[in-house]
Design an enzyme around this catalytic site. Structure first.
Site, PDB file in Angstrom:
ATOM      1  N   CYS A  36       0.717  -1.138  -0.068  1.00 52.86           N
ATOM      2  CA  CYS A  36       0.202  -0.150  -0.065  1.00 52.86           C
ATOM      3  C   CYS A  36       0.935   1.443  -0.078  1.00 52.86           C
ATOM      4  CB  CYS A  36      -1.105   0.195   1.179  1.00 52.86           C
ATOM      5  SG  CYS A  36      -0.026  -0.046   2.581  1.00 52.86           S
ATOM      6  N   CYS A  65      -2.128   6.299   5.676  1.00 52.33           N
ATOM      7  CA  CYS A  65      -3.213   5.556   5.986  1.00 52.33           C
ATOM      8  C   CYS A  65      -3.788   5.870   7.445  1.00 52.33           C
ATOM      9  CB  CYS A  65      -3.186   4.121   5.823  1.00 52.33           C
ATOM     10  SG  CYS A  65      -4.037   3.316   6.977  1.00 52.33           S
ATOM     11  N   CYS A 109      -2.366  -2.647   8.782  1.00 49.01           N
ATOM     12  CA  CYS A 109      -2.216  -1.327   9.125  1.00 49.01           C
ATOM     13  C   CYS A 109      -1.736  -1.281  10.514  1.00 49.01           C
ATOM     14  CB  CYS A 109      -3.360  -0.421   9.075  1.00 49.01           C
ATOM     15  SG  CYS A 109      -4.303  -0.448   7.708  1.00 49.01           S
TER      16      CYS A 109
HETATM   17 FE1  FES Z   1      -1.808  -0.113   4.349  1.00 54.58          FE
HETATM   18 FE2  FES Z   1      -2.992   1.224   6.241  1.00 54.58          FE
HETATM   19  S1  FES Z   1      -3.745   0.906   3.943  1.00 54.58           S
HETATM   20  S2  FES Z   1      -0.983   0.626   6.214  1.00 54.58           S
END
Ligand code: FES
Length: 163
Positions: A36, A65, A109
């Protein structure tokens, strides 16, 4: 993501705790999630309490995020007063604290926060490339900084050149 969880995340990031660099930190850990693109860095400072070395303060910086920011905010509060071993023993869902159980797509996350903490506190944890010392090979700048050992170049003044 449930509306309830979204609300708790929004509450946590409305007033994030311990955000920013911690000057004179005793330990720093940096991790990134290549899937991500999220990156998280954590700073930890210790103090002595009752003959034990405990976490006095922990701060973080995160790029992107909201869930990771919310978890890092809660986790940096949660680990205060704990020893490094106690903090490392906390599970991912414990670090997420009052956010409650995270949906499967958001668990990484919280794991990012856990990994940053591990990177800072566990000397045996794998350090990311950015924190490894540079190789011992001299750079071009190192080469220029060294005193010259080759032939010495002496510039002639105008009169000597005309001769
Ligand atoms: Fe990857 Fe939150 S979407 S750390």
């Amino acid at each position: 993501m449930s509306e309830d969880l979204q609300k708790r995340i929004e509450e946590a990031i409305a007033n994030p705790q311990n955000m920013g660099e911690l000057p004179n930190a005793d330990a720093v850990g940096t991790v990134g999630n290549s899937d991500c693109g999220e990156m998280l860095r954590m700073w930890v400072k210790f103090k002595e309490k009752d003959g034990k070395k405990v976490i006095d303060q922990a701060t973080f910086q995160s790029f992107g995020c909201e869930t990771a920011i919310a978890v890092a905010s809660l986790a940096t509060e949660l680990i205060r007063g704990k020893t490094a071993e106690e903090a490392l023993a906390l599970k991912t869902d414990e670090l997420a604290g009052e956010l409650g159980p995270l949906p499967p797509m958001k668990i990484h996350c919280a794991q990012l926060v856990e990994s940053a903490l591990r990177s800072a506190l566990d000397p045996a944890a794998e350090k990311p490339a950015a924190t490894t010392p540079p190789s011992s090979a001299p750079t071009l700048m190192d080469a220029f900084a060294k005193p010259a050992t080759g032939p010495k170049i002496v510039f002639l003044d105008e009169e000597e050149r005309r001769d």
